[in-house]
Design a protein around this motif. Structure first.
Motif, PDB file in Angstrom:
ATOM      1  N   ASP A 102      78.749  38.377 177.798  1.00  0.00           N
ATOM      2  CA  ASP A 102      79.132  39.238 176.678  1.00  0.00           C
ATOM      3  C   ASP A 102      80.203  38.574 175.819  1.00  0.00           C
ATOM      4  OD1 ASP A 102      80.827  39.460 178.886  1.00  0.00           O
ATOM      5  OD2 ASP A 102      81.501  41.475 178.334  1.00  0.00           O
ATOM      6  N   VAL A 103      81.091  37.819 176.451  1.00  0.00           N
ATOM      7  CA  VAL A 103      82.127  37.100 175.694  1.00  0.00           C
ATOM      8  C   VAL A 103      81.487  36.009 174.840  1.00  0.00           C
ATOM      9  CG1 VAL A 103      84.227  35.712 175.854  1.00  0.00           C
ATOM     10  CG2 VAL A 103      83.829  37.574 177.488  1.00  0.00           C
ATOM     11  N   ILE A 104      80.552  35.262 175.409  1.00  0.00           N
ATOM     12  CA  ILE A 104      79.849  34.220 174.654  1.00  0.00           C
ATOM     13  C   ILE A 104      79.060  34.846 173.516  1.00  0.00           C
ATOM     14  CG2 ILE A 104      78.193  32.338 174.784  1.00  0.00           C
ATOM     15  CD1 ILE A 104      80.826  31.879 176.314  1.00  0.00           C
ATOM     16  N   ASP A 105      78.466  35.996 173.767  1.00  0.00           N
ATOM     17  CA  ASP A 105      77.715  36.711 172.725  1.00  0.00           C
ATOM     18  C   ASP A 105      78.627  37.084 171.566  1.00  0.00           C
ATOM     19  OD1 ASP A 105      75.557  37.912 171.484  1.00  0.00           O
ATOM     20  OD2 ASP A 105      75.656  39.746 172.660  1.00  0.00           O
ATOM     21  N   ASN A 106      79.813  37.574 171.879  1.00  0.00           N
ATOM     22  CA  ASN A 106      80.778  37.958 170.854  1.00  0.00           C
ATOM     23  C   ASN A 106      81.207  36.742 170.034  1.00  0.00           C
ATOM     24  OD1 ASN A 106      82.665  39.342 169.323  1.00  0.00           O
ATOM     25  ND2 ASN A 106      84.107  39.644 171.007  1.00  0.00           N
ATOM     26  N   ILE A 107      81.469  35.637 170.731  1.00  0.00           N
ATOM     27  CA  ILE A 107      81.865  34.403 170.029  1.00  0.00           C
ATOM     28  C   ILE A 107      80.751  33.930 169.109  1.00  0.00           C
ATOM     29  CG2 ILE A 107      82.421  31.959 170.326  1.00  0.00           C
ATOM     30  CD1 ILE A 107      83.758  32.756 173.001  1.00  0.00           C
ATOM     31  N   LYS A 108      79.536  33.890 169.629  1.00  0.00           N
ATOM     32  CA  LYS A 108      78.406  33.389 168.852  1.00  0.00           C
ATOM     33  C   LYS A 108      78.167  34.265 167.621  1.00  0.00           C
ATOM     34  CE  LYS A 108      74.890  30.702 168.026  1.00  0.00           C
ATOM     35  NZ  LYS A 108      75.131  29.364 167.441  1.00  0.00           N
ATOM     36  N   THR A 109      78.261  35.574 167.783  1.00  0.00           N
ATOM     37  CA  THR A 109      78.056  36.487 166.654  1.00  0.00           C
ATOM     38  C   THR A 109      79.074  36.231 165.556  1.00  0.00           C
ATOM     39  OG1 THR A 109      77.118  38.198 168.096  1.00  0.00           O
ATOM     40  CG2 THR A 109      77.989  38.914 165.969  1.00  0.00           C
ATOM     41  N   GLN A 110      80.337  36.100 165.931  1.00  0.00           N
ATOM     42  CA  GLN A 110      81.371  35.881 164.916  1.00  0.00           C
ATOM     43  C   GLN A 110      81.220  34.521 164.240  1.00  0.00           C
ATOM     44  OE1 GLN A 110      85.359  37.111 165.368  1.00  0.00           O
ATOM     45  NE2 GLN A 110      84.927  38.671 166.914  1.00  0.00           N
ATOM     46  N   LEU A 111      80.853  33.506 165.015  1.00  0.00           N
ATOM     47  CA  LEU A 111      80.661  32.184 164.419  1.00  0.00           C
ATOM     48  C   LEU A 111      79.466  32.172 163.470  1.00  0.00           C
ATOM     49  CD1 LEU A 111      81.410  29.844 167.448  1.00  0.00           C
ATOM     50  CD2 LEU A 111      82.717  30.019 165.333  1.00  0.00           C
ATOM     51  N   GLU A 112      78.405  32.861 163.823  1.00  0.00           N
ATOM     52  CA  GLU A 112      77.241  32.914 162.942  1.00  0.00           C
ATOM     53  C   GLU A 112      77.571  33.634 161.637  1.00  0.00           C
ATOM     54  OE1 GLU A 112      73.926  31.559 163.263  1.00  0.00           O
ATOM     55  OE2 GLU A 112      75.219  30.370 164.572  1.00  0.00           O
ATOM     56  N   ASN A 113      78.520  34.556 161.685  1.00  0.00           N
ATOM     57  CA  ASN A 113      78.910  35.283 160.463  1.00  0.00           C
ATOM     58  C   ASN A 113      79.654  34.384 159.483  1.00  0.00           C
ATOM     59  OD1 ASN A 113      77.801  37.717 161.268  1.00  0.00           O
ATOM     60  ND2 ASN A 113      79.697  38.457 162.210  1.00  0.00           N
ATOM     61  N   VAL A 114      80.362  33.385 159.986  1.00  0.00           N
ATOM     62  CA  VAL A 114      81.161  32.539 159.094  1.00  0.00           C
ATOM     63  C   VAL A 114      80.588  31.135 158.918  1.00  0.00           C
ATOM     64  CG1 VAL A 114      83.297  33.804 159.573  1.00  0.00           C
ATOM     65  CG2 VAL A 114      82.715  31.816 160.961  1.00  0.00           C
ATOM     66  N   CYS A 115      79.822  30.667 159.913  1.00  0.00           N
ATOM     67  CA  CYS A 115      79.259  29.304 159.862  1.00  0.00           C
ATOM     68  C   CYS A 115      77.850  29.347 160.447  1.00  0.00           C
ATOM     69  CB  CYS A 115      80.114  28.317 160.659  1.00  0.00           C
ATOM     70  SG  CYS A 115      81.865  28.294 160.238  1.00  0.00           S
TER      71      CYS A 115
END
Length: 323
Positions: A102-115
């Motif tokens: 779930d932590v990796i999912d959160n990181i990936k989601t936020q990174l996809e939003n900006v990059c």
């Protein structure tokens, strides 16, 4: 693994914390232009997750380890089952054991939003592992970046290549050598067990049947881990009996006192070249700075196990499935 002796290494300066380091095609500044927010985004989310659940730090570090030992550091451990393949999550060392998705999912989601489609899942695992150790009081190191993600997992390799908690030292040495890692790497990386916990089934035999264990320590674990197979098998006990939420050198102090939790932990004192392994464990038990220094180097070594770079693999949009 593409070991350090097989990789081109260069330094753009002489100050460790500030220099730009390149191993093969990996670079510590890989996202400096394409996604300069990447490191801070990962750090902020890891910091929040570990503050909420200290055990998460060990879980994120373990994800990176279990990823790298199977076909290299390529985020194959994150893939879910699909009609074309079986996930590594179902392999014996990982089933009902790995955490932090779930932590990796959160990181990936936020990174996809900006990059969008820039930062790989494999790099996220590597950064999150470093930030987890740092958050729990351990050392920092330059994370080499530029890995790409695999399109398929390898459940068979996960069953075969991830070191078992029941291995003798010779088996551990073979498992690490297969990845291009040295005995010194093996001992330093084992120090990651200064944080986190293990399930009862992984140490049941040790506390009831082995002689190279402090009897008071063994007895203290028996209430949590009953003798009967299947009873309390998922109950947890900490690796470090002093504080499993602080990254320090107490793991090695426990080994010297015959209080290693796993058979494979205490086996570090029983290597073929017992003088070296015992001396190294003793050194780390007395010199936390020395352990931290070697751990930093060994984490970089492990992070360079067969990375996919260039046009190999892909940058997954969703960590759970190939594009």
């Amino acid at each position: 693994m593409a070991s350090l002796t097989m990789l081109t290494r260069s330094f753009a300066c002489t100050t460790f914390l500030l220099c730009v380091t390149v191993y093969g095609q990996l670079s510590s500044t890989f996202y400096a232009n394409s996604c300069p927010q990447a490191l801070s985004i990962v750090n902020n989310i890891v910091q929040q997750a570990v503050n909420e659940d200290k055990r998460m730090g060990a879980s994120l570090l373990r994800l990176h380890f279990h990823d790298c030992f199977v076909n290299g550091c390529d985020a194959s451990v994150l893939l879910d089952d699909n009609p074309n393949f079986e996930s590594e999550k179902g392999a014996r060392p990982n089933q009902n054991s790995l955490r932090g998705f779930d932590v990796i999912d959160n990181i990936k989601t936020q990174l996809e939003n900006v990059c969008r489609e820039v930062v790989s899942c494999a790099d996220i695992l590597a950064i999150a592992a470093r930030d987890s150790v740092l958050q729990l009081g351990g050392p920092s190191w330059e994370v080499m970046l530029g890995r790409r993600d695999s399109r398929v997992p390898n459940k068979t390799a996960a069953n075969e290549d991830i070191p078992s908690p029941f291995l003798e030292f010779s088996g551990l040495q073979i498992a690490f050598q297969k990845q291009g890692l040295s005995v010194k790497d093996l001992i330093a990386l084992s120090g990651a067990h200064t944080i986190g916990q293990a399930q009862c089934f992984t140490f049941r035999n040790r506390i009831y049947q082995e002689s190279n264990i402090d009897p008071v320590f063994a007895q203290s674990l028996q209430a949590t881990c009953p003798r009967d197979d299947g009873v309390g098998s998922s109950n947890l006990s900490p690796f470090d009996i002093v504080n499993s939420n602080v990254f320090d050198n107490n793991y090695f102090k426990d080994l010297v006192a015959s209080k290693g939790l796993l058979h494979s932990d205490q086996a570090l004192l029983n290597g073929r070249d017992a003088t070296f392994t015992q001396d190294q464990v003793a050194l780390y038990s007395n010199d936390q700075t020395g352990f931290f220094t070697d751990f930093q180097v060994s984490m970089v070594n492990m992070g360079n196990i067969k990375p996919l770079t260039g046009t190999d693999g892909e940058i997954r949009k969703d960590y759970r499935k190939p594009n």
